[in-house]
Design a protein around this motif. Sequence first.
Motif: not given
Ligand code: AMP
Length: 356
Positions: A103, A118, A141, A143, A153, A155, A184-187, A191, A213, A272, A281-282
């Motif tokens: 990441k 973010a 958040v 990770k 991850v 949150v 990272e900043e929470k968004l 999605e 999910k 997002m 986000l990823e």
């Molecule tokens: P990721 O594996 O990075 O996609 O994270 C898994 C889940 O965590 C995502 O599908 C989002 O629901 C949540 N998530 C990841 N990053 C953020 C973020 N910066 N702000 C809010 N929710 C997040």
Amino acid sequence: MRVLVIGNGGREHALAKALNDSPSTTEMYATRPNAGMMSCTKAIDVDPIDCQSVVKSAQDLNIDLVVVGPEAPLVAGLCDQLRAIGIPAFGPSQRAAALEGSKAFAKDVMAAAGVPTAAYGTFSTAEDACHFVDQHGKAMVVKADGLAAGKGVIVSESVSDTHSAIHEILGGFVGDAGQQIVVEEKLVGPEISVIALVDGTTVRAFPSARDHKRVGDGDTGPNTGGMGAFSPIPHLGTEVETQILESVLQPTVLELHSRGIPFSGFLYAGLMMTSDGPKVLEFNARMGDPECQALLMRFRGDLAEALYATATNRLDEVQLDFDPRPSVCLVLTSGGYPARYTKGLPIYGVTKANES
Ligand code: AMP
Ligand code: GLY
């Protein structure tokens, strides 16, 4: 073409079925296929992450195209090994797969490419990470840098919960994957997933999709790999799709190319839709599961030819075509999933379901 599919989940079943239906496919093989895949593939008893054995089987069977489904063999460098002996492989190199495998690397690429995502910091000590959160003054958040089977991850809802999450992941909760973390900043926002074929420079996006999910009805219960998916996202609009292509997918692909790490295969952007527009986000270096099942239901044309063109850097010659009707994939699981559940149970009624 003689095609070999690596992997044996629902995603690989959907890939194998679409590849088998492709006019340019003559023979289909798969590594340890699941029961559903058996109707359209011949089995090879090889572990997908045993790269040497996969390469040897592909050679022995005179395979024209290897299609890699899951991330583990990609991160292990399977495509590099196949390409090294001249077998066209659909999937990114080990270095390009780091877009999913690390990441911190993904964030660095996004920052350099100006891709909206973010705000973040990368840390290997809890002290520095907690200091960063305190300065931000809000829940963030956390990770794990590496692959953590969906558990990496956290949150958080408060600053103190964010501190706990930092200690948890750096403390070994997900093993070595958490030796380094991204904070990272929470968004906030809905999605979406956009998955594209990429051959190093050319990008051809599939329609938008979304997976669900949580395990329970009404979005309740623990997170899973995905209980279902649908495509497209209603009312998304071509303007946003173009924005995602131009502000996310293309700059990421060009940045990797300029670093000498061309990306080839499926590039998956998890986004997002924030009030400031779509933010990443990823990234995943593969098709989504179960997004693949929903997307391939809409795919029209010769998938084997499209993936072969991608693997041989001719994606610019390909235009993708999709059924305008929406698609839905529902995942049925063994009782207890995603915690403890029984594997290997027979599934009845498939023939009848296929008839309806
Ligand atoms: P990721 O594996 O990075 O996609 O994270 C898994 C889940 O965590 C995502 O599908 C989002 O629901 C949540 N998530 C990841 N990053 C953020 C973020 N910066 N702000 C809010 N929710 C997040
Ligand atoms: N369905 C989410 C993923 O494949 O990563």
